[in-house]
Design a protein around this motif. Structure first.
Motif, PDB file in Angstrom:
ATOM      1  N   THR A  58       0.827  -1.193   0.000  1.00 13.96           N
ATOM      2  CA  THR A  58       0.000   0.000   0.000  1.00 13.96           C
ATOM      3  C   THR A  58       0.867   1.252   0.000  1.00 13.96           C
ATOM      4  O   THR A  58       2.068   1.193   0.213  1.00 13.96           O
ATOM      5  N   SER A  59       0.241   2.376  -0.261  1.00 10.54           N
ATOM      6  CA  SER A  59       0.907   3.669  -0.220  1.00 10.54           C
ATOM      7  C   SER A  59      -0.076   4.685   0.340  1.00 10.54           C
ATOM      8  O   SER A  59      -1.271   4.410   0.491  1.00 10.54           O
ATOM      9  N   TRP A  60       0.428   5.871   0.660  1.00 11.75           N
ATOM     10  CA  TRP A  60      -0.453   6.908   1.210  1.00 11.75           C
ATOM     11  C   TRP A  60      -1.522   7.319   0.219  1.00 11.75           C
ATOM     12  O   TRP A  60      -2.665   7.576   0.605  1.00 11.75           O
ATOM     13  N   ALA A  61      -1.173   7.384  -1.055  1.00  8.94           N
ATOM     14  CA  ALA A  61      -2.156   7.768  -2.077  1.00  8.94           C
ATOM     15  C   ALA A  61      -3.269   6.732  -2.183  1.00  8.94           C
ATOM     16  O   ALA A  61      -4.446   7.092  -2.276  1.00  8.94           O
ATOM     17  N   SER A  62      -2.912   5.463  -2.128  1.00  6.57           N
ATOM     18  CA  SER A  62      -3.944   4.423  -2.221  1.00  6.57           C
ATOM     19  C   SER A  62      -4.817   4.396  -0.968  1.00  6.57           C
ATOM     20  O   SER A  62      -6.017   4.137  -1.054  1.00  6.57           O
ATOM     21  N   ILE A  63      -4.248   4.676   0.198  1.00  7.88           N
ATOM     22  CA  ILE A  63      -5.051   4.744   1.421  1.00  7.88           C
ATOM     23  C   ILE A  63      -6.072   5.863   1.306  1.00  7.88           C
ATOM     24  O   ILE A  63      -7.250   5.692   1.650  1.00  7.88           O
ATOM     25  N   LEU A  64      -5.662   7.017   0.798  1.00  7.98           N
ATOM     26  CA  LEU A  64      -6.568   8.151   0.638  1.00  7.98           C
ATOM     27  C   LEU A  64      -7.673   7.850  -0.370  1.00  7.98           C
ATOM     28  O   LEU A  64      -8.851   8.110  -0.110  1.00  7.98           O
ATOM     29  N   VAL A  65      -7.321   7.261  -1.505  1.00  8.90           N
ATOM     30  CA  VAL A  65      -8.320   6.935  -2.530  1.00  8.90           C
ATOM     31  C   VAL A  65      -9.319   5.908  -2.005  1.00  8.90           C
ATOM     32  O   VAL A  65     -10.531   6.062  -2.170  1.00  8.90           O
ATOM     33  N   HIS A  66      -8.843   4.876  -1.330  1.00  7.36           N
ATOM     34  CA  HIS A  66      -9.730   3.849  -0.803  1.00  7.36           C
ATOM     35  C   HIS A  66     -10.613   4.393   0.315  1.00  7.36           C
ATOM     36  O   HIS A  66     -11.773   3.983   0.442  1.00  7.36           O
ATOM     37  N   ALA A  67     -10.101   5.316   1.131  1.00  9.08           N
ATOM     38  CA  ALA A  67     -10.909   5.924   2.183  1.00  9.08           C
ATOM     39  C   ALA A  67     -12.033   6.770   1.596  1.00  9.08           C
ATOM     40  O   ALA A  67     -13.172   6.754   2.093  1.00  9.08           O
ATOM     41  N   ILE A  68     -11.743   7.500   0.536  1.00 11.11           N
ATOM     42  CA  ILE A  68     -12.778   8.311  -0.124  1.00 11.11           C
ATOM     43  C   ILE A  68     -13.840   7.422  -0.752  1.00 11.11           C
ATOM     44  O   ILE A  68     -15.041   7.672  -0.603  1.00 11.11           O
TER      45      ILE A  68
END
Length: 68
Positions: A39-49
């Motif tokens: 995972t990465s920070w960008a993917s965490i943000l996209v999945h959270a949205i």
């Protein structure tokens, strides 16, 4: 009676939308990586949205209820 829909829907969405389990948006090497288990920070943000939007769709807009 207790409404079980929010608990079940939130748990299922959390399991399916965990970054790296089924799909990762954005991926490390491609726009979408499948079964990468990373995972990465960008993917965490996209999945959270996406999680928040789908949760609002099911609980607020569609008003899903499950009484047991």
């Amino acid at each position: 009676m207790k409404d079980w829909a929010p608990s079940i829907i939130a748990s299922a969405l959390f399991a399916f939308l965990s970054p790296g389990v089924i799909a990762q948006l954005p991926g490390r090497n491609r726009p979408v990586d499948f079964m990468s288990m990373k995972t990465s920070w960008a993917s965490i943000l996209v999945h959270a949205i996406i999680f928040g939007l789908l949760l609002m769709l099911f609980l607020v807009i569609l008003q899903a209820h499950l009484y047991i």
